[in-house]
Design a protein around this motif. Structure first.
Motif: not given
Lengths: 529, 334
Positions: A339-353
């Motif tokens: 998953i990329r946000l604004n071109g940067k890969p992110v790990r969204l493993d919890r709703p908080t994150v």
């Protein structure tokens, strides 16, 4: 039995009102003895409510049910069962801790010793016989909870057929979660039952499935019966047209929707300029998915959404559309992909994150996942935005009130007071509170899972307008909906998901309900891109 | 909203205080010596210990769980602290350290419960039942006797008096209730705490760390039970291994009367204070009327039942008011 010509099931003037919505309106239906009768319609057309009434699970607000010539003014589940009606629901309802045999015979265990003792031996023997008749190589002592959903579904069908020996069997989207092999078994069972003279009421979204097994079909649209057609009189296209409704009749084969295109153009580019859908290159993607995969749910999902863009995910129930959104938000695990946000890969493993990264999710299950119904309207509205309204230690009451009033005005919420419990609001207003909750966080990505589920037309129009005009500003929106017309109204692009895979996508100028409807059935006409 | 409706809504929201006031006035008229200054102080003093358990139980109930073990913590925490102060390490552990140990032991027991319930997903009833029996058993084992006399400083919270002969415990518990009420109502933490109890799934989706809230609830309950133990030990001047036995059921009574519900997400600390005071006043007045302790116990049971009936009535009344309000709003519009 009585006169074979007489319909086994006659429904007259059935209506069902839920607070804020009309689920069924004045529906008449006659089902002949021994026929396989399909009931088809879009989501929210009232299919499940209708068969729920026949099965005694739902009490109608008005109208009468006649089974086998008997009038039932108040049909309970027990009453319906005695009248010979069995139902195989969409979500199989078995006692997970009990064995297959126990589930098959529940609630009438076989007994011995003057009916005082459960006759386990005979029960297991009979259960194994039934399993063999259904061509299942299963032991009757297996725990029901250890079986897959598909097998549980088949078990319920076997129970309806051979244990309850029901005259009328209702299949409520029973195929939605079956594997291919299980589906074949199920068809076999339906054919066998049909030959045995059973009447089958078959609800489905899938046109192919209905055309394969049904003798006649009744089409529901917006809680009304559009009519009953014979299998021989329809084909896939004409049935799809009936289901979708007048819109496609108005514009047969029209390549564009001028109204929609104008509105889109006016909304996001200078008047007369190119439609935004034609110039996707200029948009910077906010959210980008690359090959998202979750075993058994979806695989290789890739798409991107730009700022000011509304992307629709269209698909049948169980197609994976909800799972995809939940996985992006960290509510379901991902097995592969990025998953990329604004071109940067992110790990969204919890709703908080996910929330911290500016990704917000509107859950499909409004009361279970969207609201804390014991708390006030205000508390619910601002639950995800507490940081915005609090000082160093305490909540700034003035700012809180201001923001809540602001949101309520935007949403046109109707309520007695901000301190009212959410449980006391109507369905449409509750849904607005959930929308307000995601709105309050000012994120960069909105993931909206069926934001218009189960609400009346006025509330729906309001929410669609908010999505189109409010949310899109400075954010990217991904939305699913039970109704294609909703997506067509608000989306810039629609991605079609079938069986966990993306089949293709439609740009705004290609939107045509009938074509998309066929596409989500799994037969993509001319995929663009 | 109309003024009369608003007043009624206010009364519904604060039903427990309406009851407390009504009960007080009736008793003041009927029971001799009930309304005297000395007796009012007496009621507050005798409610202090129970009120801490009620508050702890109430917080756990707001979180949607329940805690049976607080009554054992009430004996265990001061027991361990005093054992260390008087027998094991008398040179190191002074009275203030002993107070700190009491609270820490309470908090750790709470953390243990909270951790097992939040992370290992053990059912709260069973988890706290296990803890309750376990630590009561340990207390009986290491404490086969009564321990006294206690250090006067350790006793201060439970037995000390302020000018005007006011027991220290009264302002102490009032401050605790007041602070927790502020925290729950006016801080983001409080909002998240209550929300997590009202609907854990929705709270998770809303970005709240639900497990952490559960652990906090149990830690708070444990610490408050330890405070109750501190007060009880101080008042008696000794610590016995049966301290707190049978109190947990009444803690439910107070919390439920104070507006909590077993479903969670409901109730406020100030409401719980009202619940605790009503319990205290009730037994005080029956005492003054000369009713025996067994019957007082039975009457408390009846009081719980009445409280539950009132709660149902309150919900209906509220629904009726709001319904009427909406009908009127509709008429105005048309």
């Amino acid at each position: 039995m009585s006169n074979a010509k007489e319909p086994i099931l006659t429904l007259r003037g059935l209506s069902k009102l839920y607070p804020g919505t009309v689920a069924l309106q004045d529906v008449d239906l006659e089902v002949e003895r021994g026929e396989t009768h399909g009931i088809i319609g879009k989501n929210g057309a009232g299919k499940t409510t209708l068969v729920g009434i026949v099965a005694g699970l739902v009490q109608p607000s008005a109208g009468s049910v006649q089974i086998n010539g008997h009038d039932y003014s108040r049909l309970t589940r027990i009453g319906a069962r005695k009248a010979g009606v069995a139902i195989v629901p969409q979500e199989p309802q078995l006692v997970q801790q009990s064995t297959v045999a126990e589930n098959l015979f529940l609630p009438d265990y076989l007994r011995r010793g003057h009916g005082l003792l459960v006759d386990w031996q005979t029960m297991h023997r009979r259960a194994n016989e039934i399993l063999r008749r259904g061509r299942l190589s299963l032991d009757s002592r297996t725990r029901a909870g250890d079986l897959g959903i598909g097998l549980q579904q088949i078990l319920l069908m076997l129970k309806a057929a051979y244990v309850e020996q029901a005259e009328v069997i209702i299949l409520d989207e029973a195929f939605a979660s079956l594997s291919e092999r299980e589906e074949a078994l199920f068809y076999e069972l339906i054919r066998e039952r049909k030959a045995a003279g059973c009447t089958i009421l078959h609800i489905s979204h899938r046109i192919d499935e209905l055309l394969e097994v049904c003798d006649r079909m009744t089409v529901l649209r917006d809680g009304r019966s559009i009519g009953t057609v014979k299998r021989a009189d329809v084909d896939k296209d004409s049935l799809a047209a009936l289901i979708v409704g007048e819109e496609s009749e108005l514009r047969p084969g029209a390549p564009t929707r001028p109204g929609a295109a104008d509105r889109l153009g006016a909304a996001s580019s200078p008047a007369g300029g190119p439609r935004p859908a034609d110039a996707p290159v200029e948009r910077t993607p906010v959210l980008e998915l690359r090959g998202l995969t979750r075993a058994e749910r979806f695989s290789e999902i890739s798409f991107s959404v730009a700022e000011n863009e509304v992307l629709g995910l269209a698909g049948l129930i169980g197609s994976g559309r909800s799972s995809i959104l939940r996985a992006i938000f960290g509510l379901e695990p991902l097995d592969a992909g990025e998953i990329r946000l604004n071109g940067k890969p992110v790990r969204l493993d919890r709703p908080t994150v996910a929330l911290r990264h500016g990704v917000v999710y509107l859950p499909e299950e409004r009361d279970d996942e969207g609201l804390i119904t014991t708390l006030s309207v205000k508390t619910n509205l601002l639950l995800s935005a507490l940081r915005r309204v609090s000082g160093r230690v305490c909540i700034d009451r003035a700012r809180e009130g201001e923001l809540a009033r602001d949101l309520a005005a935007q949403l046109a919420l109707h309520f007695a007071s901000f301190d009212q419990e959410v449980s006391e609001l109507s369905g449409g207003n509750r849904q607005k509170v959930v929308v307000g909750k995601v709105l309050s966080t000012e994120p960069q990505v909105f993931l909206l899972d069926e934001p218009t589920k189960g609400i009346d037309i006025a509330a729906k129009a309001g929410i669609l307008r908010i999505i189109r005009e409010g949310l899109r500003t400075n954010s990217a929106v991904v939305v699913t909906s039970p109704g294609l017309d909703d997506l067509i109204e608000i989306c810039d692009r629609i991605v079609v998901v079938h069986d966990g895979r993306i089949l293709g996508s439609f740009q705004a100028h290609e939107f045509q309900e009938e074509r998309i409807y066929k596409a989500i059935q799994g037969t993509m006409m001319q995929p663009t891109r | 909203m109309k003024r009369s409706t608003r007043i009624q809504m206010f009364l519904i929201e604060n039903l427990i205080w309406v009851l407390v006031a009504a009960f007080f006035l009736i008793n003041a008229a009927v029971t001799p010596r009930f309304a005297s200054y000395a007796n009012v102080v007496n009621i507050l003093y005798h409610s202090a210990i129970m009120s801490m358990l009620v508050l702890g139980q109430g917080l756990v109930l707001i979180n949607g769980k329940l805690d049976l073990s607080i009554e054992s913590t009430l004996g265990f925490a001061p027991g361990i602290a005093m054992l260390m102060a008087m027998q094991q390490f008398p040179e190191i552990v002074g009275p203030l350290t002993a107070i700190a140990i009491t609270l820490i032991v309470g908090g750790m027991l709470g953390w243990f419960n909270g951790f097992c319930i939040a992370k290992l997903k053990i059912n709260p009833l069973l988890q706290t039942l296990a803890t309750m029996i376990m630590i009561r058993g340990i207390l009986l084992f290491i404490f086969p006797f009564s321990l006294f006399p206690l250090d006067p400083l350790y006793r201060y919270a439970g037995a000390g008096r302020l000018p005007g002969n006011i027991p220290v415990s009264i302002p102490l518990i009032l401050i605790i209730f007041f602070i927790l009420n502020l925290v729950l109502q006016y801080t983001p933490f409080g909002r998240r705490f209550v929300a997590a109890g009202g609907n854990a799934r929705a709270s998770h989706v809303s970005g709240i760390n639900v497990d952490r809230m559960t652990i906090y609830a149990f830690v708070l309950a444990g610490v408050l039970a330890a405070v109750a133990g501190l007060l009880a030990a101080g008042r008696q001047g000794s610590i016995s291994n049966s301290m707190g036995e049978g109190m947990v059921l009444l803690s439910f009574a107070g919390a439920l009367m104070g507006g909590a519900s077993l479903q969670g997400g409901k109730g406020t600390p100030l409401g719980m204070l009202g619940g605790a005071l009503l319990l205290g006043m009730f037994s005080n007045s029956l005492n003054l009327l000369g009713v025996g302790p067994s019957l007082i116990y039975a009457s408390k049971g009846a009081l719980i039942f009445v409280a539950l009936l009132l709660d149902r009535g309150r919900i209906r009344w509220r629904g009726y008011l709001l319904h009427k309000e909406q009908l009127e709003a509709l008429e105005h519009r048309s």
